[in-house]
Design a protein around this motif. Structure first.
Motif, PDB file in Angstrom:
ATOM      1  N   GLY A 199       0.787  -1.262  -0.081  1.00 52.37           N
ATOM      2  CA  GLY A 199       0.204   0.002   0.275  1.00 52.37           C
ATOM      3  C   GLY A 199       0.914   1.448   0.103  1.00 52.37           C
ATOM      4  N   GLN A 200       2.264   1.186  -0.215  1.00 51.73           N
ATOM      5  CA  GLN A 200       3.021   2.371  -0.167  1.00 51.73           C
ATOM      6  C   GLN A 200       3.096   3.101  -1.548  1.00 51.73           C
ATOM      7  N   THR A 201       2.779   2.469  -2.742  1.00 53.75           N
ATOM      8  CA  THR A 201       2.873   3.060  -3.766  1.00 53.75           C
ATOM      9  C   THR A 201       1.752   2.845  -4.716  1.00 53.75           C
ATOM     10  N   LYS A 202       1.306   3.608  -5.683  1.00 54.02           N
ATOM     11  CA  LYS A 202       0.325   3.566  -6.391  1.00 54.02           C
ATOM     12  C   LYS A 202       0.806   3.574  -8.073  1.00 54.02           C
ATOM     13  N   LEU A 203       0.019   2.907  -8.899  1.00 50.85           N
ATOM     14  CA  LEU A 203       0.060   2.818 -10.371  1.00 50.85           C
ATOM     15  C   LEU A 203      -0.293   4.413 -10.884  1.00 50.85           C
ATOM     16  N   VAL A 204       0.473   5.305 -11.737  1.00 53.71           N
ATOM     17  CA  VAL A 204       0.185   6.475 -12.245  1.00 53.71           C
ATOM     18  C   VAL A 204       0.195   6.410 -13.737  1.00 53.71           C
TER      19      VAL A 204
END
Length: 329
Positions: free
Chosen positions: A257-262
């Protein structure tokens, strides 16, 4: 997909010897080296799902297709088994289960489903990335299903049936204000972590060159040898983005949960790159594999497998026989 290193350079997943060129999603293990997430726990929560990383997989049932099975060469069907090479070094593609000996993951599920669709019993054989080309060429393995990207050079020695798109992903810290990366101008002035000597670095260099030509701020490239240092740089704000194979990055993002797809782009940008089942050149099995994959796509099993491992974005509408490969370097 996994920063991909060429097999000539002796790295693992994103692209094997037989000339790989540095394609984005080839050697699963290339990104796994130094990645603490590469060692599976009994289960992992990804995108609200619990990934089963135990030896008991409860795979989706598959019904054999007589028409597809009829395409299997006699030499392959003789013992009723399908020997498939996989490199179990990067979740969610293929990893060892919590018994430390049973390969599990998306590529393993695809191997079982293709075999069963053809009326065969899958015999999944763990192998290092650099060893599959010789194994397939010699007939030791009847197929490789290990995040292999199709290249024109590889097509000279192997036949292919595509089963996934090769995608790269831009990932940002989960609370980052960056929400979308779609074009070169979007990376101008950004501090971006990328693997040295990889296909994704080549793409980012091309984007950066275009930006500079247009008077935009240059990308600030960052390189790390280990995943922990890379993660710390992103979380501390020393870096804005990472760019690498989407499959492993998506798994990690959903897990912690520390990164997100952009942003997503084709691994062969500006060309489309295909991940495919690889078979011995001219033995006829690739055509059977293609028929099996298309039947799995049609009956919905294929989509369920990708969704199970968080790879829906990399799905394809139909398997192609020897699709266009990335050009020789």
């Amino acid at each position: 997909m996994s920063s991909a290193r060429s097999t000539a350079a002796a790295a693992v997943v994103l692209l094997a010897s037989v000339s790989v060129g540095l394609s984005a999603c080839s050697d699963p293990g290339a990104n796994a080296a130094g990645n603490k997430d590469a060692s599976p726990t009994p289960s992992a929560t990804v995108s609200g799902k619990v990934f089963n990383l135990t030896p008991q997989q409860d795979r989706f049932p598959v019904t054999a297709d007589p028409a597809a099975a009829a395409l299997v060469p006699d030499a392959v069907k003789a013992d009723g088994k399908l020997a498939v090479a996989v490199s179990p070094f990067a979740a969610p593609l293929a990893v060892y289960a919590n018994d430390d000996k049973t390969p599990v993951g998306n590529e393993v599920d695809i191997a079982f489903a293709v075999a069963e669709k053809l009326g065969l019993k899958a015999e999944v054989v763990p192998t290092t990335w650099e060893n599959w080309p010789l194994g397939v060429a010699s007939g030791k393995y009847e197929a490789v299903i290990s995040n292999v990207t199709v290249t024109e050079e590889r097509k000279e020695k192997f036949d292919f049936a595509s089963y996934r798109s090769d995608k790269l992903g831009f990932y940002a810290k989960s609370d980052s204000s960056i929400s979308s990366i779609e074009k070169p101008a979007d990376v101008a002035g950004k501090k971006i972590i990328v693997g040295s000597g990889t296909n994704q670095e080549s793409i980012l260099l091309a984007w950066d060159a275009e930006n500079k030509k247009n008077g935009l701020a240059p990308v600030q490239f960052q390189y790390y040898d280990d995943d922990s240092a890379s993660s710390l740089a992103l979380q501390s704000g020393r870096a804005d983005l990472t760019l690498g194979p989407n499959a492993t990055a998506a798994y990690k993002a959903a897990k912690n949960g520390q990164t997100k797809l952009v942003g997503l782009l084709d691994g062969g940008w500006p060309l489309k790159a295909n991940i495919a089942v690889g078979t011995k050149k001219g033995n006829g099995f690739a055509k059977a594999a293609q028929a099996a994959l298309n039947d799995l796509i049609k009956d919905g099993t294929y989509g369920k497998i990708l969704d199970r491992w968080g790879l829906k974005e990399e799905g394809i509408p139909a398997s192609e026989l020897n699709p266009p490969g990335l050009p020789k370097k």
